[in-house]
Design a protein around this motif. Structure first.
Motif, PDB file in Angstrom:
ATOM      1  N   PHE A  52     -26.577 -56.559  27.333  1.00  0.00           N
ATOM      2  CA  PHE A  52     -25.924 -56.164  26.089  1.00  0.00           C
ATOM      3  C   PHE A  52     -26.039 -54.660  25.838  1.00  0.00           C
ATOM      4  CE2 PHE A  52     -27.096 -60.677  25.039  1.00  0.00           C
ATOM      5  CZ  PHE A  52     -25.790 -61.156  25.051  1.00  0.00           C
ATOM      6  N   LEU A  53     -27.066 -54.033  26.409  1.00  0.00           N
ATOM      7  CA  LEU A  53     -27.263 -52.591  26.315  1.00  0.00           C
ATOM      8  C   LEU A  53     -27.505 -52.040  27.715  1.00  0.00           C
ATOM      9  CD1 LEU A  53     -29.824 -52.394  23.337  1.00  0.00           C
ATOM     10  CD2 LEU A  53     -27.382 -51.860  23.215  1.00  0.00           C
ATOM     11  N   SER A  54     -27.190 -50.760  27.909  1.00  0.00           N
ATOM     12  CA  SER A  54     -27.464 -50.091  29.177  1.00  0.00           C
ATOM     13  C   SER A  54     -28.577 -49.073  28.975  1.00  0.00           C
ATOM     14  CB  SER A  54     -26.216 -49.381  29.702  1.00  0.00           C
ATOM     15  OG  SER A  54     -25.195 -50.311  29.995  1.00  0.00           O
ATOM     16  N   PRO A  55     -29.491 -48.956  29.927  1.00  0.00           N
ATOM     17  CA  PRO A  55     -30.560 -47.967  29.784  1.00  0.00           C
ATOM     18  C   PRO A  55     -30.022 -46.549  29.936  1.00  0.00           C
ATOM     19  CG  PRO A  55     -30.664 -49.003  31.939  1.00  0.00           C
ATOM     20  CD  PRO A  55     -29.613 -49.744  31.172  1.00  0.00           C
ATOM     21  N   ASP A  56     -30.665 -45.607  29.281  1.00  0.00           N
ATOM     22  CA  ASP A  56     -30.310 -44.196  29.460  1.00  0.00           C
ATOM     23  C   ASP A  56     -30.913 -43.646  30.748  1.00  0.00           C
ATOM     24  OD1 ASP A  56     -28.887 -43.998  27.014  1.00  0.00           O
ATOM     25  OD2 ASP A  56     -30.801 -43.892  25.936  1.00  0.00           O
ATOM     26  N   GLU A  57     -32.063 -44.177  31.128  1.00  0.00           N
ATOM     27  CA  GLU A  57     -32.720 -43.771  32.365  1.00  0.00           C
ATOM     28  C   GLU A  57     -33.362 -45.000  32.994  1.00  0.00           C
ATOM     29  OE1 GLU A  57     -35.592 -40.759  31.480  1.00  0.00           O
ATOM     30  OE2 GLU A  57     -34.170 -39.556  30.304  1.00  0.00           O
ATOM     31  N   GLY A  58     -33.570 -44.933  34.310  1.00  0.00           N
ATOM     32  CA  GLY A  58     -34.232 -46.027  35.004  1.00  0.00           C
ATOM     33  C   GLY A  58     -33.249 -47.077  35.489  1.00  0.00           C
ATOM     34  N   SER A  59     -33.794 -48.160  36.056  1.00  0.00           N
ATOM     35  CA  SER A  59     -32.957 -49.208  36.641  1.00  0.00           C
ATOM     36  C   SER A  59     -33.469 -50.588  36.240  1.00  0.00           C
ATOM     37  CB  SER A  59     -32.955 -49.087  38.166  1.00  0.00           C
ATOM     38  OG  SER A  59     -34.249 -49.319  38.695  1.00  0.00           O
ATOM     39  N   GLY A  86     -38.921 -47.747  35.229  1.00  0.00           N
ATOM     40  CA  GLY A  86     -38.790 -46.478  34.524  1.00  0.00           C
ATOM     41  C   GLY A  86     -37.684 -46.440  33.486  1.00  0.00           C
ATOM     42  N   VAL A  87     -37.512 -47.535  32.750  1.00  0.00           N
ATOM     43  CA  VAL A  87     -36.380 -47.648  31.829  1.00  0.00           C
ATOM     44  C   VAL A  87     -36.685 -46.967  30.495  1.00  0.00           C
ATOM     45  CG1 VAL A  87     -35.124 -49.294  30.380  1.00  0.00           C
ATOM     46  CG2 VAL A  87     -35.301 -49.666  32.840  1.00  0.00           C
ATOM     47  N   THR A  88     -35.729 -46.153  30.077  1.00  0.00           N
ATOM     48  CA  THR A  88     -35.788 -45.483  28.776  1.00  0.00           C
ATOM     49  C   THR A  88     -34.491 -45.751  28.029  1.00  0.00           C
ATOM     50  OG1 THR A  88     -37.269 -43.728  29.559  1.00  0.00           O
ATOM     51  CG2 THR A  88     -35.937 -43.234  27.616  1.00  0.00           C
ATOM     52  N   LYS A  89     -34.608 -46.017  26.730  1.00  0.00           N
ATOM     53  CA  LYS A  89     -33.431 -46.223  25.879  1.00  0.00           C
ATOM     54  C   LYS A  89     -33.636 -45.488  24.566  1.00  0.00           C
ATOM     55  CE  LYS A  89     -29.447 -47.850  24.614  1.00  0.00           C
ATOM     56  NZ  LYS A  89     -28.211 -47.407  25.281  1.00  0.00           N
ATOM     57  N   ALA A 117     -41.350 -52.033  18.221  1.00  0.00           N
ATOM     58  CA  ALA A 117     -42.070 -51.597  19.423  1.00  0.00           C
ATOM     59  C   ALA A 117     -41.153 -51.414  20.623  1.00  0.00           C
ATOM     60  CB  ALA A 117     -43.171 -52.594  19.764  1.00  0.00           C
ATOM     61  N   GLY A 118     -39.986 -52.091  20.619  1.00  0.00           N
ATOM     62  CA  GLY A 118     -39.059 -51.989  21.739  1.00  0.00           C
ATOM     63  C   GLY A 118     -38.842 -53.286  22.492  1.00  0.00           C
ATOM     64  N   LYS A 119     -39.405 -54.387  21.990  1.00  0.00           N
ATOM     65  CA  LYS A 119     -39.299 -55.677  22.684  1.00  0.00           C
ATOM     66  C   LYS A 119     -37.854 -56.156  22.772  1.00  0.00           C
ATOM     67  CE  LYS A 119     -41.756 -57.987  19.770  1.00  0.00           C
ATOM     68  NZ  LYS A 119     -41.794 -56.929  18.724  1.00  0.00           N
ATOM     69  N   THR A 120     -37.197 -56.233  21.621  1.00  0.00           N
ATOM     70  CA  THR A 120     -35.833 -56.759  21.603  1.00  0.00           C
ATOM     71  C   THR A 120     -34.878 -55.852  22.363  1.00  0.00           C
ATOM     72  OG1 THR A 120     -36.204 -57.923  19.508  1.00  0.00           O
ATOM     73  CG2 THR A 120     -33.921 -57.460  20.112  1.00  0.00           C
ATOM     74  N   THR A 121     -35.054 -54.549  22.249  1.00  0.00           N
ATOM     75  CA  THR A 121     -34.214 -53.613  23.004  1.00  0.00           C
ATOM     76  C   THR A 121     -34.378 -53.836  24.497  1.00  0.00           C
ATOM     77  OG1 THR A 121     -34.339 -51.946  21.255  1.00  0.00           O
ATOM     78  CG2 THR A 121     -33.737 -51.175  23.459  1.00  0.00           C
ATOM     79  N   THR A 122     -35.613 -54.055  24.942  1.00  0.00           N
ATOM     80  CA  THR A 122     -35.869 -54.325  26.354  1.00  0.00           C
ATOM     81  C   THR A 122     -35.146 -55.579  26.813  1.00  0.00           C
ATOM     82  OG1 THR A 122     -38.043 -53.250  26.261  1.00  0.00           O
ATOM     83  CG2 THR A 122     -37.680 -54.834  28.035  1.00  0.00           C
ATOM     84  N   VAL A 123     -35.264 -56.641  26.019  1.00  0.00           N
ATOM     85  CA  VAL A 123     -34.617 -57.901  26.385  1.00  0.00           C
ATOM     86  C   VAL A 123     -33.101 -57.746  26.397  1.00  0.00           C
ATOM     87  CG1 VAL A 123     -34.212 -60.270  25.636  1.00  0.00           C
ATOM     88  CG2 VAL A 123     -36.528 -59.345  25.625  1.00  0.00           C
ATOM     89  N   GLU A 124     -32.540 -57.033  25.426  1.00  0.00           N
ATOM     90  CA  GLU A 124     -31.091 -56.853  25.370  1.00  0.00           C
ATOM     91  C   GLU A 124     -30.572 -56.044  26.559  1.00  0.00           C
ATOM     92  OE1 GLU A 124     -30.344 -55.261  21.488  1.00  0.00           O
ATOM     93  OE2 GLU A 124     -30.323 -57.248  20.545  1.00  0.00           O
ATOM     94  N   PHE A 169     -31.870 -44.210  20.767  1.00  0.00           N
ATOM     95  CA  PHE A 169     -30.863 -44.364  19.724  1.00  0.00           C
ATOM     96  C   PHE A 169     -30.952 -43.110  18.860  1.00  0.00           C
ATOM     97  CE2 PHE A 169     -32.061 -48.701  20.880  1.00  0.00           C
ATOM     98  CZ  PHE A 169     -30.821 -49.262  21.145  1.00  0.00           C
ATOM     99  N   GLY A 170     -30.071 -42.153  19.137  1.00  0.00           N
ATOM    100  CA  GLY A 170     -30.154 -40.881  18.446  1.00  0.00           C
ATOM    101  C   GLY A 170     -31.444 -40.167  18.816  1.00  0.00           C
ATOM    102  N   SER A 171     -32.215 -39.805  17.806  1.00  0.00           N
ATOM    103  CA  SER A 171     -33.476 -39.103  18.062  1.00  0.00           C
ATOM    104  C   SER A 171     -34.654 -40.059  18.280  1.00  0.00           C
ATOM    105  CB  SER A 171     -33.801 -38.178  16.878  1.00  0.00           C
ATOM    106  OG  SER A 171     -33.941 -38.935  15.683  1.00  0.00           O
ATOM    107  N   THR A 172     -34.390 -41.364  18.182  1.00  0.00           N
ATOM    108  CA  THR A 172     -35.447 -42.364  18.338  1.00  0.00           C
ATOM    109  C   THR A 172     -35.470 -42.898  19.763  1.00  0.00           C
ATOM    110  OG1 THR A 172     -35.269 -43.045  16.022  1.00  0.00           O
ATOM    111  CG2 THR A 172     -36.336 -44.581  17.536  1.00  0.00           C
ATOM    112  N   THR A 173     -36.625 -42.865  20.392  1.00  0.00           N
ATOM    113  CA  THR A 173     -36.791 -43.453  21.719  1.00  0.00           C
ATOM    114  C   THR A 173     -37.363 -44.854  21.542  1.00  0.00           C
ATOM    115  OG1 THR A 173     -37.182 -41.284  22.716  1.00  0.00           O
ATOM    116  CG2 THR A 173     -37.896 -43.207  23.972  1.00  0.00           C
ATOM    117  N   ALA A 174     -36.515 -45.860  21.748  1.00  0.00           N
ATOM    118  CA  ALA A 174     -36.926 -47.249  21.529  1.00  0.00           C
ATOM    119  C   ALA A 174     -37.747 -47.787  22.688  1.00  0.00           C
ATOM    120  CB  ALA A 174     -35.696 -48.131  21.310  1.00  0.00           C
ATOM    121  N   VAL A 175     -37.383 -47.388  23.909  1.00  0.00           N
ATOM    122  CA  VAL A 175     -38.110 -47.795  25.113  1.00  0.00           C
ATOM    123  C   VAL A 175     -38.324 -46.539  25.942  1.00  0.00           C
ATOM    124  CG1 VAL A 175     -38.063 -49.223  27.187  1.00  0.00           C
ATOM    125  CG2 VAL A 175     -37.055 -50.081  25.059  1.00  0.00           C
ATOM    126  N   ASN A 176     -39.556 -46.378  26.446  1.00  0.00           N
ATOM    127  CA  ASN A 176     -39.913 -45.105  27.058  1.00  0.00           C
ATOM    128  C   ASN A 176     -40.603 -45.310  28.411  1.00  0.00           C
ATOM    129  OD1 ASN A 176     -40.499 -42.450  27.574  1.00  0.00           O
ATOM    130  ND2 ASN A 176     -41.904 -42.183  25.856  1.00  0.00           N
TER     131      ASN A 176
END
Length: 310
Positions: free
Chosen positions: A57-64, A13-16, A45-52, A18-25
């Motif tokens: 390198f990044l923390s999710p806003d929601e999920g684990s 259930g990971v969501t990330k 599409a969110g591939k690189t954000t998911t991998v990061e 960036f401002g008003s843009t939802t990169a991963v949902n």
């Protein structure tokens, strides 16, 4: 020795944003040990954000996220000893020589692969004394891959591993990735090369607008939407009336072109047996019998409506 984890990558259930843009949902992913998972999707599409996020390198806003049973954002130092990361763009030091870079990375590992062997395997021996900035794009990619795997990681993240490589270098990299899998290494890769994904991946996930829109093995994804067609070759102008009678009601059999036949309906083992029995009854040998399969590109375009652009 640290015990192996049967599910090295677990995303729930990971969501990330960036401002008003939802990169991963609300993304869910699992990768089993010694599997290759390919993430596909258009740019943005969110591939690189998911991998990061998986790399810490990044923390999710929601999920684990669990990587080798640990939180990559919290346990990053411990994870670094057990994972390999190949960054987009290589991430090398411009003035460092290729061989020196790999030796330095190897020195941080307790039991590294032989850097000289790895350089030779990836065709970099002649470039060992060349500075990173003077390497070709393909050489930089191969060096980045070498740095990612030299420490014998349990899990490797590869971002566009063959970008900028010629056909020969691409095959060498594919062989190395396949060898890592056989050795029990788990691999997560992003790629714009659909042939690469089909060749290497045990499972595919297509991401669009931050959402996983399709999952499965390459065979499963390419078979969807083509389950109702059986094609085979046989002598031309066969009388298909007996075949139609033997098949369940509503099935259609036709000769598309001389010697090329099509059976339309839900294709299951019983239907295959019926067609084979009919061929025996009329004393013909059917060749090239196949349930129609689409290309991975067909599947991708049907799902996203866009070409896979680099």
């Amino acid at each position: 020795m640290t015990p192996s984890v049967e599910t090295p990558v677990r995303v729930r259930g990971v969501t990330k944003r960036f401002g008003s843009t939802t990169a991963v949902n609300g993304l869910d992913l699992e990768v089993q040990r010694a599997e290759v998972l390919a993430l596909l999707g258009p740019n943005g599409a969110g591939k690189t954000t998911t991998v990061e996020m998986c790399e810490g390198f990044l923390s999710p806003d929601e999920g684990s996220i669990e990587i080798l049973g640990m939180n990559p954002a919290v346990d990053n130092a411990r994870l670094r000893e057990r994972i390999g990361v190949m960054l987009q763009g290589g991430g090398g030091y411009p003035a460092a020589r290729a061989g020196e870079m790999l030796d330095l990375v190897a020195a941080y590992s307790a039991n590294p692969l032989d850097p000289a062997w790895l350089m030779a395997t990836l065709g970099l021996t002649d470039a060992a004394k060349t500075t990173y900035r003077r390497l070709s794009g393909g050489q930089q990619q191969r060096l980045a891959l070498a740095c990612a795997v030299v420490g014998r990681p349990e899990l490797v993240f590869l971002d566009e591993p063959t970008a900028g490589m010629d056909a020969h270098a691409r095959i060498v990299v594919w062989d190395l990735i396949d060898g890592l899998r056989r050795d029990g290494v788990t691999i997560v890769l992003t790629t714009h090369q659909l042939t690469e994904a089909e060749q290497l991946a045990d499972h595919l996930v297509i991401i669009d607008n931050g959402v996983a829109v399709a999952k499965g093995t390459p065979a499963e994804l390419m078979g969807r939407g083509a389950e109702n067609q059986l094609r085979f070759s046989a002598p031309p102008k066969l009388d298909l009336s007996l075949l139609v009678t033997a098949l369940p009601e509503s099935y259609v059999a036709s000769e598309l072109s001389p010697g090329e036949y099509l059976v339309e309906g839900s294709i299951d083992p019983q239907v295959l047996a019926t067609v084979t029995a009919w061929c025996a009854r009329v004393n013909v040998l059917a060749t090239d019998m196949r349930v129609e399969q689409r290309s991975l590109e067909d599947v991708f375009l049907d799902i996203t409506g866009r070409e896979l652009r680099s």
